[in-house]
Each structure stands twice: as structure tokens, then as C-alpha cells.
Design a protein around this motif. Structure first.
Motif, PDB file in Angstrom:
ATOM      1  N   LEU A 190       0.799  -1.211   0.000  1.00 51.01           N
ATOM      2  CA  LEU A 190       0.000   0.000   0.000  1.00 51.01           C
ATOM      3  C   LEU A 190       0.846   1.282   0.000  1.00 51.01           C
ATOM      4  N   GLY A 191       2.154   1.146   0.072  1.00 54.75           N
ATOM      5  CA  GLY A 191       3.018   2.338   0.112  1.00 54.75           C
ATOM      6  C   GLY A 191       4.168   2.260  -0.882  1.00 54.75           C
ATOM      7  N   LYS A 192       5.085   3.181  -0.753  1.00 53.37           N
ATOM      8  CA  LYS A 192       6.291   3.234  -1.576  1.00 53.37           C
ATOM      9  C   LYS A 192       7.472   3.335  -0.615  1.00 53.37           C
ATOM     10  N   ASN A 193       8.206   2.259  -0.466  1.00 49.71           N
ATOM     11  CA  ASN A 193       9.278   2.187   0.526  1.00 49.71           C
ATOM     12  C   ASN A 193      10.484   3.009   0.062  1.00 49.71           C
ATOM     13  N   ALA A 194      10.692   4.157   0.684  1.00 50.66           N
ATOM     14  CA  ALA A 194      11.770   5.053   0.282  1.00 50.66           C
ATOM     15  C   ALA A 194      13.145   4.423   0.503  1.00 50.66           C
ATOM     16  N   ILE A 195      13.246   3.531   1.496  1.00 48.20           N
ATOM     17  CA  ILE A 195      14.533   2.890   1.757  1.00 48.20           C
ATOM     18  C   ILE A 195      14.895   1.933   0.622  1.00 48.20           C
ATOM     19  N   GLU A 196      13.921   1.175   0.150  1.00 49.47           N
ATOM     20  CA  GLU A 196      14.163   0.285  -0.983  1.00 49.47           C
ATOM     21  C   GLU A 196      14.512   1.087  -2.234  1.00 49.47           C
ATOM     22  N   ILE A 197      13.867   2.216  -2.412  1.00 50.21           N
ATOM     23  CA  ILE A 197      14.136   3.062  -3.577  1.00 50.21           C
ATOM     24  C   ILE A 197      15.542   3.649  -3.479  1.00 50.21           C
ATOM     25  N   GLY A 198      15.919   4.031  -2.267  1.00 49.23           N
ATOM     26  CA  GLY A 198      17.278   4.531  -2.061  1.00 49.23           C
ATOM     27  C   GLY A 198      18.320   3.471  -2.364  1.00 49.23           C
ATOM     28  N   ALA A 199      18.032   2.241  -1.957  1.00 52.81           N
ATOM     29  CA  ALA A 199      18.954   1.135  -2.248  1.00 52.81           C
ATOM     30  C   ALA A 199      19.079   0.906  -3.756  1.00 52.81           C
ATOM     31  N   ALA A 200      17.958   1.056  -4.465  1.00 52.40           N
ATOM     32  CA  ALA A 200      17.988   0.910  -5.923  1.00 52.40           C
ATOM     33  C   ALA A 200      18.848   2.005  -6.558  1.00 52.40           C
ATOM     34  N   LEU A 201      18.744   3.224  -6.033  1.00 46.64           N
ATOM     35  CA  LEU A 201      19.581   4.312  -6.529  1.00 46.64           C
ATOM     36  C   LEU A 201      21.059   4.003  -6.339  1.00 46.64           C
ATOM     37  N   ILE A 202      21.410   3.558  -5.137  1.00 45.38           N
ATOM     38  CA  ILE A 202      22.807   3.229  -4.845  1.00 45.38           C
ATOM     39  C   ILE A 202      23.298   2.120  -5.765  1.00 45.38           C
ATOM     40  N   ASN A 203      22.473   1.096  -5.941  1.00 47.27           N
ATOM     41  CA  ASN A 203      22.853  -0.048  -6.767  1.00 47.27           C
ATOM     42  C   ASN A 203      23.102   0.367  -8.217  1.00 47.27           C
ATOM     43  N   GLU A 204      22.209   1.167  -8.776  1.00 45.53           N
ATOM     44  CA  GLU A 204      22.337   1.558 -10.179  1.00 45.53           C
ATOM     45  C   GLU A 204      23.466   2.561 -10.390  1.00 45.53           C
ATOM     46  N   MET A 205      23.658   3.464  -9.433  1.00 50.14           N
ATOM     47  CA  MET A 205      24.752   4.432  -9.583  1.00 50.14           C
ATOM     48  C   MET A 205      26.107   3.759  -9.477  1.00 50.14           C
ATOM     49  N   GLY A 206      26.153   2.645  -8.784  1.00 54.81           N
ATOM     50  CA  GLY A 206      27.388   1.875  -8.698  1.00 54.81           C
ATOM     51  C   GLY A 206      27.773   1.223 -10.022  1.00 54.81           C
ATOM     52  N   LYS A 207      26.839   1.196 -10.967  1.00 61.31           N
ATOM     53  CA  LYS A 207      27.094   0.591 -12.280  1.00 61.31           C
ATOM     54  C   LYS A 207      27.443   1.627 -13.351  1.00 61.31           C
ATOM     55  N   ILE A 208      27.565   2.887 -12.940  1.00 59.35           N
ATOM     56  CA  ILE A 208      27.910   3.935 -13.909  1.00 59.35           C
ATOM     57  C   ILE A 208      29.333   3.718 -14.404  1.00 59.35           C
ATOM     58  N   HIS A 209      29.505   3.746 -15.715  1.00 56.53           N
ATOM     59  CA  HIS A 209      30.828   3.600 -16.309  1.00 56.53           C
ATOM     60  C   HIS A 209      31.128   4.797 -17.204  1.00 56.53           C
ATOM     61  N   VAL A 210      32.304   5.390 -17.003  1.00 54.91           N
ATOM     62  CA  VAL A 210      32.784   6.474 -17.862  1.00 54.91           C
ATOM     63  C   VAL A 210      34.206   6.105 -18.297  1.00 54.91           C
ATOM     64  N   ASP A 211      34.896   7.023 -18.943  1.00 53.06           N
ATOM     65  CA  ASP A 211      36.254   6.779 -19.416  1.00 53.06           C
ATOM     66  C   ASP A 211      37.139   6.270 -18.275  1.00 53.06           C
ATOM     67  N   PRO A 212      37.652   5.036 -18.350  1.00 52.44           N
ATOM     68  CA  PRO A 212      38.445   4.475 -17.252  1.00 52.44           C
ATOM     69  C   PRO A 212      39.792   5.160 -17.060  1.00 52.44           C
ATOM     70  N   MET A 213      40.216   5.978 -18.028  1.00 57.99           N
ATOM     71  CA  MET A 213      41.487   6.692 -17.910  1.00 57.99           C
ATOM     72  C   MET A 213      41.345   7.982 -17.107  1.00 57.99           C
ATOM     73  N   VAL A 214      40.092   8.348 -16.782  1.00 59.70           N
ATOM     74  CA  VAL A 214      39.840   9.574 -16.018  1.00 59.70           C
ATOM     75  C   VAL A 214      39.266   9.197 -14.654  1.00 59.70           C
ATOM     76  N   PRO A 215      39.964   9.496 -13.556  1.00 59.49           N
ATOM     77  CA  PRO A 215      39.447   9.179 -12.224  1.00 59.49           C
ATOM     78  C   PRO A 215      38.094   9.835 -11.976  1.00 59.49           C
ATOM     79  N   SER A 216      37.163   9.060 -11.416  1.00 61.54           N
ATOM     80  CA  SER A 216      35.832   9.603 -11.133  1.00 61.54           C
ATOM     81  C   SER A 216      35.134   8.715 -10.118  1.00 61.54           C
ATOM     82  N   SER A 217      34.096   9.244  -9.498  1.00 62.60           N
ATOM     83  CA  SER A 217      33.312   8.455  -8.550  1.00 62.60           C
ATOM     84  C   SER A 217      31.963   9.119  -8.314  1.00 62.60           C
TER      85      SER A 217
END
Length: 384
Positions: A190-217
Motif C-alpha cells: 500500500l506504500g512506496k518504501n523510500a529505503i528500498e528506492i534509495g537502495a535501488a539508486l545506490i545499486n544503479e549508480m554503482g554501475k555507472i561507467h565512464v572513461d576508465p582513464m579519467v578518475p571519477s566516482s
């Protein structure tokens, strides 16, 4: 030059001690501005302050070419021995002393620049907004070269050495909200669990890939949801994101990917996730000629030079070159036995480095005007 600088030593140490003992946070540097203005006026200079903000600027000489020198004037707001207070743990007290020292040394040397020297005492570096304010006011529009300085921690540069450029990275701080609906712990559908949504954000942002020769996070540095009731599923949460990239181009890519992920997850979970950039610092754009002129000053002063290096830290100094690409700029990185580290509430450094910094910056200014004079002598003849 060393003799004249030694004569100024007692006054400069007194200036440093005053600035160190009277720190003021970003955009609150009222007394700091007044102190520097009064000091410069006592030494025959005519500084200009601003009606709508702290900080000041002072000019020396006139001519077809303009060279700038900038220092930050604010302190950090941090906890020191259990109390939150303004604290000069980033070395801005030393930076101010060095730039004041350059002005006093040039006067003592009776040096007349073959152009205009413009010195900026810039507020709010720690907020990442002070340089942008100076750009907005048009303070740097006429500059050909611009120089800055920053103390470096012992982990980067040893005492008695210096580098003619610091390749700071870009940093962006984003605040976000998850706006869903609360639900009973027994009825999660009956609701929208903000904690689960936050975990999904963390999980997907951890999969971001950019140029590996340029340090980033990309990482989440704050997340708050829920209250004292453990049988209530929270539908609302707030969070902060910290983005870092060694280049401005990769920062643009990171930002776009974060926004796309946020929009996709918001649609998937049928919630709203608004984002707001709280602060942004541009990556360094170092000019080779400015770097070369400063390198010569370092070698003439210290007898050696440390090669430039990338730094994961940020500095709003680099907004000047991003917003005004015609400016040739670099920043002196000064070794000074600084420990335990920048922004540590108990940061200390070797105060002798202040005098090396003054000499390097003074010689850099002289080198630059000499370079400009040789580069376009006809302009100077016409001006004279």
C-alpha cells in the motif's frame, strides 16, 4: 629580494597570527575584509570593497596587459574540540598572508609593473561560490594571466618544495528527495518504501561507467528515512550525492547519467525524486605558459621543482578559466609539512613556507610582466 622579505618578516607573522586567530566562515568575512582594507590603506594602496558581499580588490600600475593574483579569505565551519566554529584548517590564513606579503614586498622593492597588477581577496571559496561572484562582477574580465596558491598536505608535496600547477578535479554535491507514501509494516503493497528506492539508486549508480582513464566516482554520502516507529514503512527520504571527476567533461557525463538513473527509478517505483545541485567546483584548466613562468620562479627560489600532479580535491579558483577561457592561469602548490591533512581541525604546517610562497609569487608576477613586455613591446611603447 630575500633581504627585503626578511625585513618584512615580523609584520607578516603578526598579520598571519591575526588572521589565524580571527577566522570567519564563507560570506561572513566582514572583519577579515575590514582588516585587510585597513592594512592596505595604511601601506598606501587603495582597495575597493563591494556593496553586496565581502571581499576586496586592489590594483597597482597601469598598462596594456593585466596580471591577477588571487587569495581566498574564508574559513571552514567545523567541529573543533566539541564546538562548531570557524577554523582556518585549509590554510586560507596563510594564503592571505602570502598575497599581502607580495604587495608589501613589491612596494619595498619599488617595483613598478609594466601593466596592471590586480589582486583579488575572494570570499566563499569553501562554498564554491566566491569565484563565480567575482566573475559576475566583471573583476577578471580584463586579465591576461591569473595566479593562485594553496598549501599542500605532506602526503602530496614535501616541505621545501613546490609545484607550478595543481590539477584539481571537479566536484558536485547534489541533494535529493524521495517522495512516496508511508505504509503499515504489515501492508507494504500500500506504500512506496523510500529505503528500498534509495537502495535501488545506490545499486544503479554503482554501475555507472565512464572513461576508465579519467578518475571519477559517484557515491551517496547521506540518507535519512523513517523515524522512531519500526512498524511504519517510510515513504519519504532525503539524501546527498557526492560526484567527483578529474575533468569537466567527465563530470558532465556523470551528472547526465545520475539524472537519467534517477528519472528511470522514479518512473519504475512511481514516485518523485527531485534533485538539486547544492555546490559545484570546476576541474583545473592550467595554461602551459603560466605554468612555465611559475616554474622558473620556483626554481629561482627553491632550487628545485616538483612536477604537477592530479588532486582529488576541488578549488573554485578554476571557475575563472572556465567562465573566462581567455585567462591564462595556474595555481602554486606549496609544500609546507602540512599535517594531519587539509580540513583537519588540528591542521598545522611549517610557517616558514609562507616566505617561500611570497618570494615565488612575487617572482612569478615579475616574470609574467617581463614575458608580456617581450611578447608585445609595441603595445608598451604606444602606452608610454
Amino acid at each position: 629580494m630575500r633581504t627585503e622579505l626578511d625585513e618584512l618578516r615580523p609584520m607578516l607573522l603578526e598579520i598571519f597570527n591575526h588572521l589565524h586567530q580571527h577566522p570567519e566562515a564563507s560570506w561572513e568575512e566582514v572583519e577579515t575584509t575590514a582588516y585587510i582594507k585597513n592594512l592596505l590603506q595604511q601601506n598606501g594602496l587603495q582597495p575597493q570593497t563591494f556593496d553586496d558581499c565581502t571581499g576586496l580588490v586592489v590594483e597597482i600600475g597601469d598598462g596594456p596587459h593585466k596580471v591577477g593574483l588571487r587569495t581566498d579569505i574564508d574559513a571552514l565551519w567545523q567541529e573543533v574540540d566539541g564546538t562548531f566554529k570557524a577554523n582556518h584548517s585549509c590554510g586560507h590564513d596563510a594564503h592571505m598572508t602570502m598575497i599581502i606579503g607580495v604587495l608589501l614586498l613589491l612596494k619595498k622593492l619599488n617595483y613598478q609593473p609594466s601593466g596592471k597588477l590586480k589582486v583579488l581577496f575572494q570570499p566563499a571559496e569553501e562554498k564554491g561560490t566566491g569565484a563565480l561572484k567575482m566573475v559576475e562582477k566583471g573583476i577578471v574580465d580584463d586579465l591576461d594571466f591569473l595566479y593562485g596558491v594553496h598549501l599542500r598536505p605532506i602526503q602530496e608535496i614535501s616541505d621545501g618544495t613546490a609545484t607550478p600547477a595543481i590539477f584539481h578535479g571537479s566536484a558536485k554535491f547534489i541533494a535529493g528527495e524521495i517522495i512516496g507514501e508511508d505504509a503499515h509494516g504489515a501492508r507494504p503493497h500500500l506504500g512506496k518504501n523510500a529505503i528500498e528506492i534509495g537502495a535501488a539508486l545506490i545499486n544503479e549508480m554503482g554501475k555507472i561507467h565512464v572513461d576508465p582513464m579519467v578518475p571519477s566516482s559517484v557515491k551517496m554520502t547521506k540518507f535519512h528515512a523513517g523515524g522512531e516507529s519500526s512498524n511504519l514503512i517510510p515513504g519519504h527520504a532525503s539524501f546527498h550525492l557526492d560526484l567527483r571527476a578529474q575533468t569537466n567533461e567527465v563530470m558532465e557525463t556523470l551528472t547526465a547519467k545520475v539524472e537519467k538513473i534517477t528519472q528511470a527509478i522514479a518512473a519504475l517505483y512511481e514516485v518523485e525524486i527531485p534533485l538539486e545541485t547544492k555546490a559545484f567546483v570546476a576541474a583545473a584548466k592550467v595554461d602551459p605558459q603560466a605554468q612555465k613562468l611559475m616554474e622558473k620562479a620556483i626554481v629561482d627560489t627553491l632550487g628545485n621543482v616538483t612536477a604537477p600532479y592530479p588532486s582529488s580535491g576541488g578549488e573554485d579558483f578554476h571557475f575563472y578559466t572556465v567562465k573566462r577561457p581567455h585567462i591564462k592561469a595556474t595555481m602554486l602548490g606549496l609544500g609546507c609539512d602540512l599535517s594531519p591533512g587539509l580540513h583537519h581541525p588540528k591542521m598545522t604546517f611549517n610557517h616558514e613556507a609562507i616566505f617561500s610562497g611570497i618570494e615565488i609569487l612575487t617572482k612569478t608576477i615579475m616574470n609574467t610582466f617581463e614575458h608580456l613586455k617581450k611578447e608585445a613591446p609595441q603595445h608598451y611603447e604606444q602606452h608610454c
